[in-house]
Design a protein around this motif. Structure first.
Motif, short mmCIF file in Angstrom:
data_model
loop_
_atom_site.label_atom_id
_atom_site.label_comp_id
_atom_site.label_asym_id
_atom_site.label_seq_id
_atom_site.Cartn_x
_atom_site.Cartn_y
_atom_site.Cartn_z
N GLU A 72 2.26 -1.22 -0.72
CA GLU A 72 2.64 -1.37 0.69
C GLU A 72 1.41 -1.63 1.56
O GLU A 72 1.44 -2.50 2.44
CB GLU A 72 3.37 -0.12 1.19
CG GLU A 72 4.75 0.07 0.63
CD GLU A 72 5.37 1.39 1.07
OE1 GLU A 72 5.09 1.85 2.20
OE2 GLU A 72 6.12 1.98 0.27
N LEU A 73 0.35 -0.87 1.31
CA LEU A 73 -0.88 -1.06 2.08
C LEU A 73 -1.44 -2.46 1.86
O LEU A 73 -1.87 -3.13 2.80
CB LEU A 73 -1.91 0.00 1.70
CG LEU A 73 -3.26 -0.10 2.41
CD1 LEU A 73 -3.10 0.06 3.93
CD2 LEU A 73 -4.22 0.96 1.87
N ARG A 74 -1.41 -2.91 0.63
CA ARG A 74 -1.89 -4.26 0.33
C ARG A 74 -1.09 -5.31 1.10
O ARG A 74 -1.66 -6.22 1.71
CB ARG A 74 -1.79 -4.52 -1.17
CG ARG A 74 -2.48 -5.81 -1.62
CD ARG A 74 -2.38 -5.99 -3.13
NE ARG A 74 -1.09 -6.48 -3.55
CZ ARG A 74 -0.66 -7.73 -3.40
NH1 ARG A 74 -1.43 -8.63 -2.83
NH2 ARG A 74 0.52 -8.10 -3.83
N GLN A 75 0.23 -5.15 1.11
CA GLN A 75 1.08 -6.08 1.85
C GLN A 75 0.81 -6.00 3.35
O GLN A 75 0.83 -7.02 4.04
CB GLN A 75 2.56 -5.81 1.55
CG GLN A 75 2.97 -6.14 0.13
CD GLN A 75 2.77 -7.60 -0.21
OE1 GLN A 75 2.97 -8.49 0.60
NE2 GLN A 75 2.33 -7.84 -1.44
N ILE A 78 -2.29 -7.93 4.19
CA ILE A 78 -2.06 -9.37 4.15
C ILE A 78 -1.26 -9.82 5.37
O ILE A 78 -1.50 -10.89 5.93
CB ILE A 78 -1.31 -9.76 2.85
CG1 ILE A 78 -2.20 -9.50 1.63
CG2 ILE A 78 -0.86 -11.21 2.89
CD1 ILE A 78 -1.47 -9.62 0.31
N GLY A 79 -0.31 -8.99 5.75
CA GLY A 79 0.61 -9.34 6.82
C GLY A 79 0.03 -9.14 8.21
O GLY A 79 -1.19 -9.11 8.41
N MET A 80 0.92 -8.94 9.14
CA MET A 80 0.55 -8.86 10.55
C MET A 80 0.72 -7.45 11.11
O MET A 80 0.89 -7.28 12.32
CB MET A 80 1.39 -9.86 11.36
CG MET A 80 1.18 -11.31 10.95
SD MET A 80 -0.52 -11.88 11.14
CE MET A 80 -0.74 -11.71 12.90
N ILE A 86 -1.63 0.40 9.69
CA ILE A 86 -2.44 0.37 8.47
C ILE A 86 -3.20 1.69 8.32
O ILE A 86 -3.27 2.26 7.23
CB ILE A 86 -3.40 -0.84 8.49
CG1 ILE A 86 -2.57 -2.14 8.36
CG2 ILE A 86 -4.45 -0.73 7.38
CD1 ILE A 86 -3.37 -3.40 8.58
N ARG A 87 -3.74 2.18 9.40
CA ARG A 87 -4.45 3.47 9.36
C ARG A 87 -3.49 4.60 8.97
O ARG A 87 -3.85 5.50 8.21
CB ARG A 87 -5.11 3.76 10.69
CG ARG A 87 -6.31 2.88 10.96
CD ARG A 87 -6.93 3.20 12.32
NE ARG A 87 -7.87 2.20 12.72
CZ ARG A 87 -9.12 2.09 12.26
NH1 ARG A 87 -9.56 2.95 11.37
NH2 ARG A 87 -9.92 1.14 12.68
N ASP A 88 -2.28 4.57 9.50
CA ASP A 88 -1.28 5.58 9.14
C ASP A 88 -0.97 5.54 7.65
O ASP A 88 -0.86 6.59 6.99
CB ASP A 88 0.00 5.39 9.95
CG ASP A 88 -0.14 5.79 11.41
OD1 ASP A 88 -1.15 6.46 11.76
OD2 ASP A 88 0.75 5.43 12.20
N LYS A 89 -0.79 4.34 7.12
CA LYS A 89 -0.50 4.19 5.69
C LYS A 89 -1.69 4.69 4.87
O LYS A 89 -1.51 5.38 3.86
CB LYS A 89 -0.19 2.73 5.35
CG LYS A 89 0.12 2.47 3.89
CD LYS A 89 1.26 3.30 3.33
CE LYS A 89 2.58 2.88 3.90
NZ LYS A 89 3.72 3.62 3.29
N HIS A 90 -2.89 4.39 5.30
CA HIS A 90 -4.09 4.85 4.61
C HIS A 90 -4.14 6.38 4.61
O HIS A 90 -4.46 7.00 3.59
CB HIS A 90 -5.34 4.26 5.27
CG HIS A 90 -6.60 4.66 4.61
ND1 HIS A 90 -7.38 5.69 5.07
CD2 HIS A 90 -7.21 4.18 3.50
CE1 HIS A 90 -8.42 5.83 4.27
NE2 HIS A 90 -8.35 4.92 3.32
N GLN A 91 -3.82 6.98 5.73
CA GLN A 91 -3.81 8.44 5.81
C GLN A 91 -2.73 9.03 4.90
O GLN A 91 -2.93 10.03 4.22
CB GLN A 91 -3.59 8.89 7.25
CG GLN A 91 -3.71 10.39 7.43
CD GLN A 91 -3.66 10.79 8.89
OE1 GLN A 91 -3.25 10.03 9.75
NE2 GLN A 91 -4.09 12.01 9.15
#
Length: 147
Positions: A72-75, A78-80, A86-91
């Motif tokens: 999901e983070l990779r997508q 790549i996406g918008m 993105i920071r939330d997903k990383h956390q």
């Protein structure tokens, strides 16, 4: 020297916990060579199998969730997606990794209680030897079948 031995024991317990809790493959640790080399009793083998059973499903699920979250983070990269998303997903991934690490620690602590001090040392020595062999193979490449 003591620090090196302690590090080797910790490394060995980590490797043992990783292999004992691997639900996708039966490894040498759980059936065969490593058990034979450690000279485990039948009771110890049963205890290790119980530890494997206790943690394997949670670890497998944690690894699968991490894999999905990384995808999901990779997508998202790549996406918008917004930087905040993105920071939330990383956390979220960091929290998931910590959960898996905590499960591994619990596994290691339980495995540690099953082994005698001599077996712990033997395991540390075996894992150090295997790590050296892996490093050597990585540097030298795979062995030639026909020199």
């Amino acid at each position: 020297m003591i620090l090196s031995r302690s590090f080797s024991l910790i490394t060995a317990l980590v490797m043992l916990s990783l292999t004992v809790t691997d639900v996708h493959a039966q490894t040498a640790v759980t059936e065969g060579t490593m058990l034979e080399e450690l000279g485990l009793t039948q009771e110890q083998k049963q205890d290790i199998a119980g530890i494997q059973q206790k943690y394997s499903q949670d670890l497998a699920q944690g690894h699968q969730e991490l894999h999905s979250a990384y995808e999901e983070l990779r997508q998202m990269m790549i996406g918008m997606e917004s930087e905040a998303a993105i920071r939330d997903k990383h956390q979220e991934i960091g929290i998931m990794r910590q959960h898996v690490a905590d499960l591994r620690l619990e596994t290691m602590l339980e495995l540690r209680e099953v082994l005698t001090p001599d077996q712990r040392q033997e395991l540390a020595d075996l894992m150090e030897e295997r790590r050296e062999n892996w490093s050597r193979r990585a540097r030298n490449g795979p062995p030639l079948l026909f020199p």
